[in-house]
Design an enzyme around this catalytic site. Structure first.
Site, PDB file in Angstrom:
ATOM      1  CG  ASP A 130     -76.294 -84.788 -65.169  1.00  0.00           C
ATOM      2  OD1 ASP A 130     -75.258 -84.292 -65.645  1.00  0.00           O
ATOM      3  OD2 ASP A 130     -77.069 -84.168 -64.423  1.00  0.00           O
TER       4      ASP A 130
ATOM      5  CE  LYS B 201     -76.502 -79.728 -64.889  1.00  0.00           C
ATOM      6  NZ  LYS B 201     -75.230 -80.403 -64.514  1.00  0.00           N
TER       7      LYS B 201
ATOM      8  CG  LEU C 194     -66.693 -76.964 -66.865  1.00  0.00           C
ATOM      9  CD1 LEU C 194     -65.399 -76.655 -67.629  1.00  0.00           C
ATOM     10  CD2 LEU C 194     -66.974 -78.456 -66.877  1.00  0.00           C
ATOM     11  CE  LYS C 195     -72.267 -77.169 -59.664  1.00  0.00           C
ATOM     12  NZ  LYS C 195     -72.523 -78.049 -60.839  1.00  0.00           N
TER      13      LYS C 195
ATOM     14  CG  ASP D 197     -57.381 -73.225 -59.131  1.00  0.00           C
ATOM     15  OD1 ASP D 197     -56.462 -72.698 -58.467  1.00  0.00           O
ATOM     16  OD2 ASP D 197     -57.298 -74.364 -59.619  1.00  0.00           O
TER      17      ASP D 197
ATOM     18  N   PRO E 208     -57.463 -66.719 -58.574  1.00  0.00           N
ATOM     19  CG  PRO E 208     -57.909 -64.655 -57.561  1.00  0.00           C
ATOM     20  CD  PRO E 208     -57.221 -65.973 -57.314  1.00  0.00           C
TER      21      PRO E 208
ATOM     22  CB  THR F 102     -79.285 -77.979 -54.894  1.00  0.00           C
ATOM     23  OG1 THR F 102     -78.681 -78.699 -55.966  1.00  0.00           O
ATOM     24  CG2 THR F 102     -79.631 -76.581 -55.358  1.00  0.00           C
TER      25      THR F 102
ATOM     26  NE  ARG G 236     -84.927 -84.376 -58.489  1.00  0.00           N
ATOM     27  CZ  ARG G 236     -83.924 -83.772 -59.094  1.00  0.00           C
ATOM     28  NH1 ARG G 236     -84.173 -82.852 -60.008  1.00  0.00           N
ATOM     29  NH2 ARG G 236     -82.676 -84.082 -58.804  1.00  0.00           N
TER      30      ARG G 236
END
Length: 243
Positions: free
Chosen positions: A11, A36, A64-65, A68, A70, A121, A180
């Protein structure tokens, strides 16, 4: 899955920073882990970036979660598996039909693991209730049950919910962001900084292991540290030593 696996979240601000970190990890023979690639990185850096990571010897988790209708989700999965990534995410709240279609297709066409996101989260209990009108633990168990019935490999959840899911559902993997590391994770051999960010439901490595997490995701505490390689070595050693 015998041992908890480390996933490093890429990230960082630029492709060059992400790639520099990965090359440094590979140079130190630390490529027996997952990387990731999230939404920002994939939009910015594209398919060629994934291939570069794979050429360095890493397994790629494309996060990419998908959420939409199906047919659109399944069509997207058909394109994603052409990239030979090891893991994919969709949203559990996309529903039974979408999850069943994807699981059935992957079973015959790919070895990629698919994980269903339960509750992000970043949600507090109050924020989750406002959006879903349900108590978070009850909803997460329901999401996980449906996903398991559909043939989805695993659930993305906070470490706080991993053990709860494992105790109620057999043969499901859990992938836990929001890890963490703290100094006591390493018997105070290394001092960890206290990171502040938008994650609400977080935990230490020790707590995640106690909650039976199969995959732990760590990003900022690694790449914002003074010595990312040293911390990665300590984390991998910790996971290998865990019973």
């Amino acid at each position: 899955m015998s041992k908890t696996k480390l996933i490093i979240a890429l990230d960082l601000e630029t492709r060059e920073q992400n790639l520099s970190l990965c090359k440094n990890l590979a140079k130190n023979n630390l490529n027996d882990l997952y990387l990731k690639v999230g939404l920002r990185s994939f939009i910015r850096d594209g398919v060629t970036f994934i291939k570069e990571l794979q050429d360095l010897g890493f397994k790629v988790f494309l996060d990419l979660k998908l959420y939409d209708i199906p047919n659109t989700m399944l069509d997207s999965i058909k394109e994603i598996i052409k990239l030979n990534v090891s893991m994919i995410t969709i949203h559990a709240s996309s529903g039974r039909r979408a999850m069943s279609d994807i699981a059935n297709y992957l079973k015959d066409n790919s070895s990629s693991l698919v994980f269903a996101v339960s509750a992000l989260t970043s949600f507090s209990k109050e924020e989750f209730k406002e959006i879903y009108n349900d108590e978070i633990n009850k909803a997460i168990l329901n999401f996980s049950t449906i996903a398991s019935e559909c043939g989805i490999n695993g659930i993305v959840c906070s470490p706080l919910e991993s053990g709860f899911i494992k105790n109620n559902i057999n043969n499901i993997l859990t992938l836990t962001p929001g890890i963490r590391p703290i100094s006591s994770d390493f018997n105070n051999r290394i001092i960890m900084d206290d990171f502040k960010d938008d994650q609400k439901r977080i935990s230490s490595i020790n707590a995640a292991l106690k909650q039976k997490s199969d995959f732990i995701v760590i990003g900022r505490p690694i790449y914002n540290s003074k010595d990312p390689i040293l911390i990665t070595k300590y984390i991998i050693s910790k996971l290998k030593e865990a019973k």
